[in-house]
Scaffold this motif. Structure first.
Motif, PDB file in Angstrom:
ATOM      1  N   ALA A  50       0.844  -1.201   0.000  1.00  0.00           N
ATOM      2  CA  ALA A  50       0.000   0.000   0.000  1.00  0.00           C
ATOM      3  C   ALA A  50       0.880   1.252   0.000  1.00  0.00           C
ATOM      4  CB  ALA A  50      -0.924   0.007   1.215  1.00  0.00           C
ATOM      5  N   PRO A  51       0.554   2.233  -0.819  1.00  0.00           N
ATOM      6  CA  PRO A  51       1.351   3.466  -0.872  1.00  0.00           C
ATOM      7  C   PRO A  51       0.985   4.417   0.271  1.00  0.00           C
ATOM      8  CG  PRO A  51      -0.445   3.587  -2.441  1.00  0.00           C
ATOM      9  CD  PRO A  51      -0.522   2.225  -1.809  1.00  0.00           C
ATOM     10  N   VAL A  52       1.333   4.021   1.491  1.00  0.00           N
ATOM     11  CA  VAL A  52       0.923   4.762   2.683  1.00  0.00           C
ATOM     12  C   VAL A  52       2.131   4.963   3.589  1.00  0.00           C
ATOM     13  CG1 VAL A  52      -0.541   4.700   4.742  1.00  0.00           C
ATOM     14  CG2 VAL A  52      -1.369   3.722   2.610  1.00  0.00           C
ATOM     15  N   ASN A  53       2.263   6.170   4.145  1.00  0.00           N
ATOM     16  CA  ASN A  53       3.282   6.375   5.178  1.00  0.00           C
ATOM     17  C   ASN A  53       2.722   7.090   6.396  1.00  0.00           C
ATOM     18  OD1 ASN A  53       3.078   8.997   4.321  1.00  0.00           O
ATOM     19  ND2 ASN A  53       5.265   9.307   4.010  1.00  0.00           N
ATOM     20  N   THR A  54       1.415   7.420   6.390  1.00  0.00           N
ATOM     21  CA  THR A  54       0.790   8.087   7.528  1.00  0.00           C
ATOM     22  C   THR A  54      -0.496   7.371   7.886  1.00  0.00           C
ATOM     23  OG1 THR A  54       1.694  10.175   6.707  1.00  0.00           O
ATOM     24  CG2 THR A  54      -0.006  10.317   8.402  1.00  0.00           C
ATOM     25  N   MET A  55      -0.641   7.018   9.158  1.00  0.00           N
ATOM     26  CA  MET A  55      -1.794   6.224   9.591  1.00  0.00           C
ATOM     27  C   MET A  55      -2.259   6.653  10.980  1.00  0.00           C
ATOM     28  SD  MET A  55      -1.938   2.107  10.145  1.00  0.00           S
ATOM     29  CE  MET A  55      -1.768   1.740   8.424  1.00  0.00           C
ATOM     30  N   ILE A  56      -3.578   6.703  11.146  1.00  0.00           N
ATOM     31  CA  ILE A  56      -4.174   6.938  12.464  1.00  0.00           C
ATOM     32  C   ILE A  56      -4.181   5.604  13.193  1.00  0.00           C
ATOM     33  CG2 ILE A  56      -6.267   7.617  13.698  1.00  0.00           C
ATOM     34  CD1 ILE A  56      -6.912   9.357  11.175  1.00  0.00           C
ATOM     35  N   ILE A  57      -3.562   5.574  14.379  1.00  0.00           N
ATOM     36  CA  ILE A  57      -3.440   4.300  15.094  1.00  0.00           C
ATOM     37  C   ILE A  57      -4.227   4.255  16.399  1.00  0.00           C
ATOM     38  CG2 ILE A  57      -1.234   3.696  14.058  1.00  0.00           C
ATOM     39  CD1 ILE A  57       0.093   4.656  16.671  1.00  0.00           C
ATOM     40  N   ALA A  58      -4.776   5.389  16.848  1.00  0.00           N
ATOM     41  CA  ALA A  58      -5.548   5.387  18.094  1.00  0.00           C
ATOM     42  C   ALA A  58      -6.415   6.642  18.179  1.00  0.00           C
ATOM     43  CB  ALA A  58      -4.615   5.342  19.304  1.00  0.00           C
ATOM     44  N   VAL A  59      -7.579   6.497  18.787  1.00  0.00           N
ATOM     45  CA  VAL A  59      -8.410   7.642  19.149  1.00  0.00           C
ATOM     46  C   VAL A  59      -8.060   7.988  20.592  1.00  0.00           C
ATOM     47  CG1 VAL A  59     -10.762   8.476  19.508  1.00  0.00           C
ATOM     48  CG2 VAL A  59     -10.271   6.972  17.578  1.00  0.00           C
ATOM     49  N   VAL A  60      -7.739   9.244  20.842  1.00  0.00           N
ATOM     50  CA  VAL A  60      -7.313   9.693  22.170  1.00  0.00           C
ATOM     51  C   VAL A  60      -8.543  10.113  22.962  1.00  0.00           C
ATOM     52  CG1 VAL A  60      -5.940  11.387  23.431  1.00  0.00           C
ATOM     53  CG2 VAL A  60      -5.086  10.435  21.280  1.00  0.00           C
ATOM     54  N   ASP A  61      -8.772   9.443  24.077  1.00  0.00           N
ATOM     55  CA  ASP A  61      -9.915   9.765  24.924  1.00  0.00           C
ATOM     56  C   ASP A  61      -9.628  10.917  25.870  1.00  0.00           C
ATOM     57  OD1 ASP A  61     -11.541   7.690  23.882  1.00  0.00           O
ATOM     58  OD2 ASP A  61     -10.509   6.247  25.169  1.00  0.00           O
ATOM     59  N   ASN A  62      -8.389  10.974  26.369  1.00  0.00           N
ATOM     60  CA  ASN A  62      -8.069  11.957  27.390  1.00  0.00           C
ATOM     61  C   ASN A  62      -6.568  12.205  27.393  1.00  0.00           C
ATOM     62  OD1 ASN A  62      -8.592  13.691  29.540  1.00  0.00           O
ATOM     63  ND2 ASN A  62      -8.249  12.097  31.058  1.00  0.00           N
TER      64      ASN A  62
END
Length: 95
Positions: free
Chosen positions: A74-86
């Motif tokens: 996949a031509p990807v180098n940026t990824m969201i890995i977590a939703v920050v709750d606090n």
């Protein structure tokens, strides 16, 4: 890695076959206090079902993304890995 806020969706009906089924979002870097510090929006692959307004943890490094996806196609180098709750920031003790 850096903190960011999701600021938009990207819709693409034609894309690389390894991106099919994955959501693309626009993020903007933020400080721990939640203030936008990025000068431009960044396109990121989302695997954690985040949405506009969410604070997220983003990785911007090709090797890490390849490890998470399990391949390097996949031509990807940026990824969201977590939703920050606090975010808790300890105050320094003044002596």
């Amino acid at each position: 890695m850096f903190l960011a806020e999701v600021v938009g969706n990207v819709v693409s009906t034609v894309k690389n076959k390894y991106l099919k089924g994955h959501k693309l979002l626009l993020v903007n870097e933020i400080s721990p206090e939640g203030i936008q510090t990025g000068k431009k929006d960044i396109l990121a692959l989302d695997l954690v079902d985040s949405g506009i307004g969410d604070k997220v943890l983003v990785v911007r490094e090709g090797d890490a993304v390849q490890q998470i996806l399990g391949h390097n196609k996949a031509p990807v180098n940026t990824m969201i890995i977590a939703v920050v709750d606090n975010i808790d920031i300890a105050e320094e003790t003044i002596k």
